[in-house]
Design an enzyme around this catalytic site. Sequence first.
Site, PDB file in Angstrom:
ATOM      1  N   ASP A   1      46.628  40.483  38.863  1.00  0.00           N
ATOM      2  CA  ASP A   1      47.122  39.603  39.927  1.00  0.00           C
ATOM      3  C   ASP A   1      48.638  39.457  39.738  1.00  0.00           C
ATOM      4  O   ASP A   1      49.399  40.300  40.192  1.00  0.00           O
ATOM      5  CB  ASP A   1      46.366  38.274  39.825  1.00  0.00           C
ATOM      6  CG  ASP A   1      46.643  37.340  40.983  1.00  0.00           C
ATOM      7  OD1 ASP A   1      47.117  37.810  42.032  1.00  0.00           O
ATOM      8  OD2 ASP A   1      46.394  36.126  40.860  1.00  0.00           O
TER       9      ASP A   1
ATOM     10  N   LYS B   1      45.653  43.541  42.939  1.00  0.00           N
ATOM     11  CA  LYS B   1      45.975  42.861  44.204  1.00  0.00           C
ATOM     12  C   LYS B   1      47.355  43.259  44.681  1.00  0.00           C
ATOM     13  O   LYS B   1      48.304  43.254  43.904  1.00  0.00           O
ATOM     14  CB  LYS B   1      45.936  41.346  43.992  1.00  0.00           C
ATOM     15  CG  LYS B   1      44.721  40.704  44.587  1.00  0.00           C
ATOM     16  CD  LYS B   1      44.845  39.200  44.558  1.00  0.00           C
ATOM     17  CE  LYS B   1      43.482  38.586  44.407  1.00  0.00           C
ATOM     18  NZ  LYS B   1      43.516  37.125  44.401  1.00  0.00           N
TER      19      LYS B   1
ATOM     20  N   PHE C   1      41.109  36.145  47.755  1.00  0.00           N
ATOM     21  CA  PHE C   1      40.378  35.734  46.559  1.00  0.00           C
ATOM     22  C   PHE C   1      38.998  36.381  46.566  1.00  0.00           C
ATOM     23  O   PHE C   1      38.215  36.181  47.485  1.00  0.00           O
ATOM     24  CB  PHE C   1      40.252  34.217  46.471  1.00  0.00           C
ATOM     25  CG  PHE C   1      39.779  33.775  45.120  1.00  0.00           C
ATOM     26  CD1 PHE C   1      40.690  33.604  44.087  1.00  0.00           C
ATOM     27  CD2 PHE C   1      38.436  33.591  44.868  1.00  0.00           C
ATOM     28  CE1 PHE C   1      40.253  33.243  42.824  1.00  0.00           C
ATOM     29  CE2 PHE C   1      37.990  33.228  43.605  1.00  0.00           C
ATOM     30  CZ  PHE C   1      38.896  33.050  42.586  1.00  0.00           C
ATOM     31  N   VAL C   2      38.737  37.183  45.554  1.00  0.00           N
ATOM     32  CA  VAL C   2      37.492  37.947  45.537  1.00  0.00           C
ATOM     33  C   VAL C   2      36.572  37.489  44.416  1.00  0.00           C
ATOM     34  O   VAL C   2      37.018  36.966  43.395  1.00  0.00           O
ATOM     35  CB  VAL C   2      37.772  39.462  45.401  1.00  0.00           C
ATOM     36  CG1 VAL C   2      38.395  39.996  46.669  1.00  0.00           C
ATOM     37  CG2 VAL C   2      38.653  39.766  44.193  1.00  0.00           C
TER      38      VAL C   2
ATOM     39  N   ARG D   1      29.484  35.826  39.495  1.00  0.00           N
ATOM     40  CA  ARG D   1      29.832  36.959  38.631  1.00  0.00           C
ATOM     41  C   ARG D   1      28.780  38.056  38.660  1.00  0.00           C
ATOM     42  O   ARG D   1      29.070  39.221  38.398  1.00  0.00           O
ATOM     43  CB  ARG D   1      29.976  36.490  37.172  1.00  0.00           C
ATOM     44  CG  ARG D   1      31.158  35.576  36.908  1.00  0.00           C
ATOM     45  CD  ARG D   1      31.363  35.457  35.399  1.00  0.00           C
ATOM     46  NE  ARG D   1      32.158  34.296  35.014  1.00  0.00           N
ATOM     47  CZ  ARG D   1      33.494  34.257  35.006  1.00  0.00           C
ATOM     48  NH1 ARG D   1      34.177  35.311  35.376  1.00  0.00           N
ATOM     49  NH2 ARG D   1      34.124  33.167  34.634  1.00  0.00           N
TER      50      ARG D   1
HETATM   51  P1  XMP Z   1      47.248  37.337  36.256  1.00  0.00           P
HETATM   52  O1  XMP Z   1      47.828  36.519  37.384  1.00  0.00           O
HETATM   53  O2  XMP Z   1      47.750  36.883  34.920  1.00  0.00           O
HETATM   54  O3  XMP Z   1      45.758  36.877  36.277  1.00  0.00           O
HETATM   55  O4  XMP Z   1      47.372  38.802  36.495  1.00  0.00           O
HETATM   56  C1  XMP Z   1      44.652  37.669  36.225  1.00  0.00           C
HETATM   57  C2  XMP Z   1      43.483  36.727  36.162  1.00  0.00           C
HETATM   58  O5  XMP Z   1      43.499  35.826  37.295  1.00  0.00           O
HETATM   59  C3  XMP Z   1      42.189  35.642  37.792  1.00  0.00           C
HETATM   60  N1  XMP Z   1      42.149  36.055  39.224  1.00  0.00           N
HETATM   61  C4  XMP Z   1      41.075  36.059  40.001  1.00  0.00           C
HETATM   62  N2  XMP Z   1      39.793  35.736  39.751  1.00  0.00           N
HETATM   63  N3  XMP Z   1      39.206  36.280  41.969  1.00  0.00           N
HETATM   64  C5  XMP Z   1      38.870  35.849  40.739  1.00  0.00           C
HETATM   65  O6  XMP Z   1      37.689  35.575  40.518  1.00  0.00           O
HETATM   66  C6  XMP Z   1      40.464  36.615  42.316  1.00  0.00           C
HETATM   67  O7  XMP Z   1      40.730  37.024  43.454  1.00  0.00           O
HETATM   68  C7  XMP Z   1      41.453  36.501  41.270  1.00  0.00           C
HETATM   69  N4  XMP Z   1      42.783  36.752  41.224  1.00  0.00           N
HETATM   70  C8  XMP Z   1      43.173  36.467  39.967  1.00  0.00           C
HETATM   71  C9  XMP Z   1      41.295  36.507  36.914  1.00  0.00           C
HETATM   72  O8  XMP Z   1      40.738  35.691  35.925  1.00  0.00           O
HETATM   73  C10 XMP Z   1      42.207  37.510  36.257  1.00  0.00           C
HETATM   74  O9  XMP Z   1      41.766  37.923  34.979  1.00  0.00           O
END
Ligand code: XMP
Length: 171
Positions: free
Chosen positions: A97, A125, A146-147, A159
Site C-alpha cells: 500500500d 495498490k 479497500f479489498v 480472510r
Molecule cells: P503499507 O501501507 O505499510 O501497509 O504498505 C500494508 C498493510 O496495510 C494493510 N492494507 C490493507 N488491508 N485491505 C486490507 O485488508 C486493503 O485494501 C489494505 N490496504 C492496506 C495490510 O495489512 C498490509 O499488510
Amino acid sequence: MEVLIPAERIQTRVAELASEIARDYAGTPVTVVGILTGCLVFTADLIRHINLPLRVAFVTASSYRGMVTLPGKLEIRDELLPDITGRHILLLDDILDTGKTLTRVVAHLIDKGAASVKVGVLLRKMGRQEVPFEPDYVGFTIPDKFVVGYGLDFNDEYRHLPYVGVLPSAG
Ligand code: XMP
C-alpha cells in the site's frame, strides 16, 4: 461483495509466481518469511508450488496509525523467526500500500543478518505508495480500493474468502 479477482485467477497467478521464484533462485535454499496475518493464505498456497529447498517463518508487523503519540509507528515482532544469519529471504505480504511496512521489515531482516532479501506481494495498490520501494514479485496491480479476502481482512473478518473482493461500504 464485488469480486475483484476470482479464485481461479489467483491460483493461476500464484503458480506462475512460484515458477518465477524457483527459476530465479536456481536451487539456492530460501527462507520464506510471511508477515502475519494477511500473508497467511498467499504464503500457504505459494510455498506448495515452489520447487526449492525451503524453510518457512513468520513475523508480525502492527502499525499504530492514528495514535497521537506514535504517528505511523510500526512494531515488528520476530519471536517466530529462527536464526536467519546468512540465509536468503523471500519476504511475503498480502498487499503493498504505502510501502512503509515492507521497507521497515526488509531493513529489520537485513539487520538480523540475512544474506539477501527479496519481496513478493499478492497485490500492489495503484497510486498509494509513499516511500520508494520495488517488490521483486507482484501478483496483481489493483485500483485504490479497500479489498478483503484471500488473507486480507476488515475487522479481522473475510480472510477466508478464496477470492479478493471489494466491500460495498468500504470501497
Ligand atoms: P503499507 O501501507 O505499510 O501497509 O504498505 C500494508 C498493510 O496495510 C494493510 N492494507 C490493507 N488491508 N485491505 C486490507 O485488508 C486493503 O485494501 C489494505 N490496504 C492496506 C495490510 O495489512 C498490509 O499488510
